[in-house]
Write an enzyme that holds these catalytic residues in place. Structure first.
Site, mmCIF file in Angstrom:
data_model
loop_
_atom_site.group_PDB
_atom_site.id
_atom_site.type_symbol
_atom_site.label_atom_id
_atom_site.label_comp_id
_atom_site.label_asym_id
_atom_site.label_seq_id
_atom_site.Cartn_x
_atom_site.Cartn_y
_atom_site.Cartn_z
ATOM 1 N N GLY A 66 0.856 -0.999 -0.024
ATOM 2 C CA GLY A 66 0.092 -0.056 -0.035
ATOM 3 C C GLY A 66 0.888 1.324 0.214
ATOM 4 O O GLY A 66 1.639 1.421 0.725
ATOM 5 N N ILE A 79 -0.575 6.737 4.047
ATOM 6 C CA ILE A 79 0.437 6.470 4.831
ATOM 7 C C ILE A 79 1.625 5.704 4.252
ATOM 8 O O ILE A 79 2.776 6.105 4.979
ATOM 9 C CB ILE A 79 -0.335 5.333 6.050
ATOM 10 C CG1 ILE A 79 -1.455 6.052 6.561
ATOM 11 C CG2 ILE A 79 0.734 5.073 6.896
ATOM 12 C CD1 ILE A 79 -2.197 4.951 7.429
ATOM 13 N N ARG A 88 -1.536 10.320 20.579
ATOM 14 C CA ARG A 88 -2.495 11.292 20.749
ATOM 15 C C ARG A 88 -2.789 11.874 21.928
ATOM 16 O O ARG A 88 -2.901 13.140 22.338
ATOM 17 C CB ARG A 88 -3.800 10.771 19.794
ATOM 18 C CG ARG A 88 -3.643 10.570 18.342
ATOM 19 C CD ARG A 88 -4.691 10.098 17.683
ATOM 20 N NE ARG A 88 -4.816 10.131 16.246
ATOM 21 C CZ ARG A 88 -5.377 9.315 15.265
ATOM 22 N NH1 ARG A 88 -6.176 8.464 15.813
ATOM 23 N NH2 ARG A 88 -5.169 9.707 13.879
ATOM 24 N N HIS A 124 -8.830 -0.718 18.568
ATOM 25 C CA HIS A 124 -8.648 0.812 17.956
ATOM 26 C C HIS A 124 -9.970 1.294 17.371
ATOM 27 O O HIS A 124 -10.175 1.174 16.185
ATOM 28 C CB HIS A 124 -7.575 0.593 16.797
ATOM 29 C CG HIS A 124 -7.319 1.818 16.052
ATOM 30 N ND1 HIS A 124 -6.781 2.953 16.831
ATOM 31 C CD2 HIS A 124 -7.371 2.257 14.973
ATOM 32 C CE1 HIS A 124 -6.783 3.845 15.995
ATOM 33 N NE2 HIS A 124 -7.160 3.608 14.773
ATOM 34 N N ASN A 184 -7.595 -0.847 8.528
ATOM 35 C CA ASN A 184 -8.571 -0.722 9.468
ATOM 36 C C ASN A 184 -9.753 -1.756 8.939
ATOM 37 O O ASN A 184 -9.837 -1.891 7.600
ATOM 38 C CB ASN A 184 -9.316 0.662 9.492
ATOM 39 C CG ASN A 184 -8.662 1.289 10.932
ATOM 40 O OD1 ASN A 184 -8.345 0.619 11.684
ATOM 41 N ND2 ASN A 184 -8.480 2.487 10.499
ATOM 42 N N ARG A 232 -14.642 2.672 11.577
ATOM 43 C CA ARG A 232 -13.651 1.932 10.911
ATOM 44 C C ARG A 232 -14.171 0.465 10.613
ATOM 45 O O ARG A 232 -13.841 -0.080 9.567
ATOM 46 C CB ARG A 232 -12.684 1.577 12.026
ATOM 47 C CG ARG A 232 -12.050 2.965 12.534
ATOM 48 C CD ARG A 232 -10.876 2.799 13.594
ATOM 49 N NE ARG A 232 -10.068 3.768 14.039
ATOM 50 C CZ ARG A 232 -10.580 4.911 14.817
ATOM 51 N NH1 ARG A 232 -11.560 4.714 15.570
ATOM 52 N NH2 ARG A 232 -9.837 5.672 14.961
ATOM 53 N N GLY A 257 -0.246 4.433 -0.391
ATOM 54 C CA GLY A 257 -1.095 5.728 -0.539
ATOM 55 C C GLY A 257 -0.463 6.573 0.452
ATOM 56 O O GLY A 257 0.602 6.928 0.552
HETATM 57 P P1 A3D Z 1 -4.948 5.532 0.918
HETATM 58 O O1 A3D Z 1 -4.040 6.547 0.748
HETATM 59 O O2 A3D Z 1 -6.067 4.933 0.156
HETATM 60 O O3 A3D Z 1 -3.669 4.061 0.602
HETATM 61 C C1 A3D Z 1 -4.244 2.809 0.524
HETATM 62 C C2 A3D Z 1 -3.426 2.105 -0.442
HETATM 63 O O4 A3D Z 1 -3.683 0.786 -0.526
HETATM 64 C C3 A3D Z 1 -4.180 2.626 -2.037
HETATM 65 O O5 A3D Z 1 -2.789 2.980 -2.706
HETATM 66 C C4 A3D Z 1 -4.407 1.367 -2.743
HETATM 67 O O6 A3D Z 1 -4.219 1.432 -4.045
HETATM 68 C C5 A3D Z 1 -3.612 0.223 -1.852
HETATM 69 N N1 A3D Z 1 -4.144 -1.099 -2.184
HETATM 70 C C6 A3D Z 1 -5.533 -1.291 -2.359
HETATM 71 N N2 A3D Z 1 -5.647 -2.676 -2.669
HETATM 72 C C7 A3D Z 1 -4.447 -3.249 -2.681
HETATM 73 C C8 A3D Z 1 -3.753 -4.571 -2.725
HETATM 74 N N3 A3D Z 1 -4.306 -5.757 -2.870
HETATM 75 N N4 A3D Z 1 -2.262 -4.556 -2.572
HETATM 76 C C9 A3D Z 1 -1.566 -3.550 -2.397
HETATM 77 N N5 A3D Z 1 -1.949 -2.231 -2.031
HETATM 78 C C10 A3D Z 1 -3.401 -2.222 -2.385
HETATM 79 O O7 A3D Z 1 -4.962 5.110 2.618
HETATM 80 P P2 A3D Z 1 -4.258 5.526 3.833
HETATM 81 O O8 A3D Z 1 -2.682 5.178 3.709
HETATM 82 O O9 A3D Z 1 -4.541 6.732 4.431
HETATM 83 O O10 A3D Z 1 -4.654 4.387 4.859
HETATM 84 C C11 A3D Z 1 -4.403 3.089 4.671
HETATM 85 C C12 A3D Z 1 -5.272 2.226 5.671
HETATM 86 O O11 A3D Z 1 -4.971 2.528 7.047
HETATM 87 C C13 A3D Z 1 -6.936 2.453 5.816
HETATM 88 O O12 A3D Z 1 -7.474 1.240 5.707
HETATM 89 C C14 A3D Z 1 -6.980 3.264 6.966
HETATM 90 O O13 A3D Z 1 -8.237 3.206 7.493
HETATM 91 C C15 A3D Z 1 -5.911 2.843 8.081
HETATM 92 N N6 A3D Z 1 -5.649 3.591 8.883
HETATM 93 C C16 A3D Z 1 -5.246 3.080 10.331
HETATM 94 C C17 A3D Z 1 -4.866 3.673 11.359
HETATM 95 C C18 A3D Z 1 -4.544 2.957 12.705
HETATM 96 O O14 A3D Z 1 -4.291 3.589 13.538
HETATM 97 C C19 A3D Z 1 -4.931 1.701 12.828
HETATM 98 C C20 A3D Z 1 -4.633 5.091 11.126
HETATM 99 C C21 A3D Z 1 -4.927 5.474 9.883
HETATM 100 C C22 A3D Z 1 -5.336 4.865 8.979
#
Ligand code: A3D
Length: 311
Positions: free
Chosen positions: A10, A14, A154, A178, A123, A91, A12
């Site tokens: 991933g 994060i 936080r 969480h 999540n 979530r 994106g």
């Molecule tokens: P985002 O910027 O959308 O990035 C997610 C990435 O995952 C995108 O680039 C997608 O293309 C990629 N992706 C989708 N399917 C696949 C796959 N099969 N294989 C590889 N990559 C894939 O999201 P983000 O970076 O903002 O957040 C990512 C996740 O973290 C989300 O589920 C959020 O809810 C979660 N999150 C968790 C916390 C915690 O504290 C646990 C905090 C913030 C976000």
């Protein structure tokens, strides 16, 4: 000694920040894996980060590809694959879509990086880390979820903001799932070792606890499209660093419990020692009756979400 390898699944919001911080800390070479539709984006991010190296002077390579084999032999895998929340969403609303993605990811990690220490961020966290664990068949010490590190950061932030004292001297712990039922332990929160109850009036402290519980949602609402990424990325990097450098830091993480704190067979936020053995120990300590009741309430929510995975 050859460099360590960190695989980010991933790339994106994060994922990009994970790559930046891991590179700046010279934790190792970094690969970013994502779906074919996102290949241009991750290749572009990797190249951009490579071009930051002359300023920062870090000697690590950063590469992106939609070929899952790029993660081969990784020492650490950090999973953010999935979709983030939009305003009005819990979530748990992400479960269906992110579970499918985790299935795919678990398969790839099992095939290409079977020795890696895996940190899940996607999540709903407590269910996604459980799903990864079940689907990969990895040992429990090799799989962990990032949440408590962020929730505690936080809590520390809001206490520092309230008191005006350095955030460096604020220590806090958030246990449990969480979600909005997480358990920020005010009893253990301190500034320079002084209990916060001596520094902050009770009603302000209660308001801070409430803000911690909904801190993720506060940012989701402000963004309007997506969730937090800087602090989540740094929180996961601290866990990765503790593993790679065998620091044995004590970090609240979603670890697999087998009886600790009365939790059996679930991942939930508990103080965990992270070193070269992965999650080496869960540090159990005595909770008050009220804290126990809160932990049980959050556990019930985690169980419900885990049941929905069907695993
Ligand atoms: P985002 O910027 O959308 O990035 C997610 C990435 O995952 C995108 O680039 C997608 O293309 C990629 N992706 C989708 N399917 C696949 C796959 N099969 N294989 C590889 N990559 C894939 O999201 P983000 O970076 O903002 O957040 C990512 C996740 O973290 C989300 O589920 C959020 O809810 C979660 N999150 C968790 C916390 C915690 O504290 C646990 C905090 C913030 C976000």
């Amino acid at each position: 000694m050859s460099r360590k390898k960190i695989a980010l699944i991933g790339g994106g919001q994060i994922g990009g920040n994970l790559a930046l911080i891991a590179a700046q800390k010279e934790l190792g070479d970094i690969v970013i894996s994502d779906i074919p539709k996102a290949e241009g984006m991750i290749k572009g991010k990797a190249l951009d980060l490579m071009q930051l190296r002359p300023h920062d002077g870090y000697d690590v390579n950063i590469e992106g590809s939609s070929d899952p084999a790029i993660i081969s032999g990784a020492d650490v895998v950090i999973i953010t694959a999935g979709v983030p929340r939009k305003p009005g969403m819990d979530r748990e609303d992400l479960l269906g879509i992110n579970l499918k993605i985790i299935k795919d990811v678990a398969n790839n990690v099992k095939t290409h990086a079977p020795e890696a220490f895996v940190i899940v961020i996607s999540n709903p966290l407590d269910a996604m880390v459980y799903a990864f664990y079940k689907l990969s068949g990895f040992p429990k010490n090799q799989v962990v979820g990032m949440a408590g590190a962020l929730d505690s950061a936080r809590f520390r932030t809001f206490i520092a903001m309230e008191t005006g004292f350095s955030v460096q001297d604020v220590t806090c712990m958030v246990l449990g799932g969480h979600g909005d039922s997480m358990v920020p332990l005010t009893r253990l929160a301190a500034v320079g070792g002084i209990p916060v109850s001596e520094l902050i009036p009770e009603e302000r402290l209660n308001a801070i606890v409430e803000r911690v519980r909904f801190a993720g949602g506060e940012i989701v609402k402000l963004f309007g499209n997506g969730s937090a990424y800087y602090a989540p990325a740094q929180s996961a990097i601290e866990m990765a660093e503790s593993y790679l450098r065998d620091k044995k830091r004590v970090i609240p993480c979603a670890s697999y419990c087998e009886g600790e704190f009365g939790v059996d067979g679930y991942f939930i936020g508990v103080p965990s020692v992270i070193g070269s053995g992965g999650v080496e120990r869960i540090l159990e300590f005595t909770l008050t009756e009220e804290e126990k009741a809160e932990l049980n309430a959050t556990l019930e929510k985690v169980k419900k979400t885990v049941a929905e995975t069907g695993l």
